[in-house]
Scaffold this active site. Structure first.
Site, short mmCIF file in Angstrom:
data_model
loop_
_atom_site.label_atom_id
_atom_site.label_comp_id
_atom_site.label_asym_id
_atom_site.label_seq_id
_atom_site.Cartn_x
_atom_site.Cartn_y
_atom_site.Cartn_z
NE ARG A 153 -3.20 -2.36 3.22
CZ ARG A 153 -3.31 -3.37 4.11
NH1 ARG A 153 -2.13 -3.42 4.35
NH2 ARG A 153 -4.60 -3.77 3.50
CE LYS A 177 -6.31 -0.37 4.33
NZ LYS A 177 -6.84 -1.39 4.06
CG HIS A 245 -5.33 0.26 -5.70
ND1 HIS A 245 -5.15 -0.23 -3.75
CD2 HIS A 245 -6.34 -0.77 -5.51
CE1 HIS A 245 -6.32 -1.28 -3.02
NE2 HIS A 245 -7.18 -0.84 -5.10
NE ARG A 248 -2.64 -3.48 -1.11
CZ ARG A 248 -2.34 -4.11 -0.24
NH1 ARG A 248 -0.81 -4.75 0.12
NH2 ARG A 248 -2.89 -4.71 0.72
CG HIS A 271 -5.85 -8.53 1.21
ND1 HIS A 271 -6.17 -9.21 0.43
CD2 HIS A 271 -5.64 -7.17 1.58
CE1 HIS A 271 -6.41 -8.36 -0.70
NE2 HIS A 271 -6.03 -7.09 0.35
CE1 TYR A 280 -6.15 -4.41 -3.37
CE2 TYR A 280 -5.24 -6.23 -4.71
CZ TYR A 280 -5.28 -5.08 -4.13
OH TYR A 280 -4.03 -4.21 -4.30
#
Length: 298
Positions: A153, A177, A245, A248, A271, A280
């Protein structure tokens, strides 16, 4: 920044009074609008340091891209844009500005949408276009190589630290994250580009632990990564809508095409849910079920 911060705070107080007393919005709605406005103001001040009267349309578009990179849902992006439009409409109504910088900004489209997939040749062309024989060019080519070959990211890329590099072991440590860490293999090409950049890093007045620095010797911004990537794509003659993005997503697609399992891609991308990886990567339900079953531990 202090002077512009005061101007945002003053405009925010007037706007709160307007939506509470004249628009008669519910208290919960008022608070939601004000939260979105504070976030928008914080972004503008941090990235551009301008007062409300000097916000430009491009800044509003950059803000929506920033929300996208943070993983905000399309509905959340649309609500945020609605709040920004409402705020600037209030400023126009009160003769604080002549026209709204958000007037012609389009709402995010709803539904399942993923970026275009770039071919490996297109990615090579973009990275080559960024790689001028200058300190900045070496930095940019290293960043884009790591962005793609590690599937990061953009927030993870700009937060990489010197102590996150484990070249001897062949991986980097990534903080994703929720501050969750993962180890990601790094290619020989990416290592070489970083080494070349590190040799000239002192030109950026390197004095802190962050790996990729701007020309002031500070952490490079996500907006700057957007900008340099699009400039490189334009120089490379790539006529696609491209963002970090896109790199990615292309990375994940190429892994699957190369025979990687959905579980492996999930771990590489960081993820939490394999369903996120399925969405995705455009996998259909049958493909997902077969791939998952092949790798169940029982």
């Amino acid at each position: 920044m202090a002077e512009n911060t005061k101007k945002w705070e003053e405009a925010g107080r007037r706007y709160r009074t307007y939506i509470r007393l004249e628009k008669r919005l519910a208290e919960n709605t008022v608070e939601a609008y004000m939260r979105d406005l504070r976030q928008f103001a914080h972004f503008i001040l941090r990235q551009y340091d301008v007062a409300p009267a000097h916000v430009e349309p491009e800044m509003v578009r950059r803000y929506l891209e920033w929300l996208y990179e943070r993983g905000r849902e399309k509905t959340s992006q649309a609500r945020a844009l609605s709040g920004v439009k409402s705020f600037f409409a209030f400023l126009v109504l009160n003769d604080r500005i002549e026209s709204s910088p958000a007037e012609f900004t389009r709402m995010p489209k709803f539904g399942r949408h993923l970026p275009d997939v770039l071919t490996t040749a297109e990615i090579d062309r973009i990275i080559a276009a960024a790689g001028a024989p200058t300190p900045k060019g070496l930095r940019d080519s290293a960043m884009l190589e790591v962005l793609y070959s590690c599937g990061l990211r953009v927030s993870e890329l700009v937060s990489l630290r010197m102590q996150d590099l484990f070249f001897g072991e062949g991986y980097i440590r990534v903080v994703g994250k929720g501050d969750k860490q993962r180890l990601v293999p790094i290619s020989a090409t990416a290592r070489d580009r970083i080494q070349q950049y590190l040799e000239v890093r002192r030109a950026f007045r390197a004095g802190e632990e962050i790996l990729f620095l701007n020309n002031r010797g500070k952490k490079i911004s996500r907006v700057m990564v957007f900008t340099l990537l699009r400039q490189a794509a334009q120089r490379a003659g790539i006529d696609k809508r491209i963002s970090p993005h896109t790199f990615r997503h292309s990375f994940a697609t190429h892994l699957l095409e190369g025979g990687a399992s959905i579980r492996q891609v999930q771990e590489m991308l960081g993820h939490e849910s394999i369903l996120t990886t399925e969405i995705y990567t455009h996998l259909d339900s049958d493909h997902l079920r077969r791939t998952v079953e092949e790798h169940l531990p029982f």
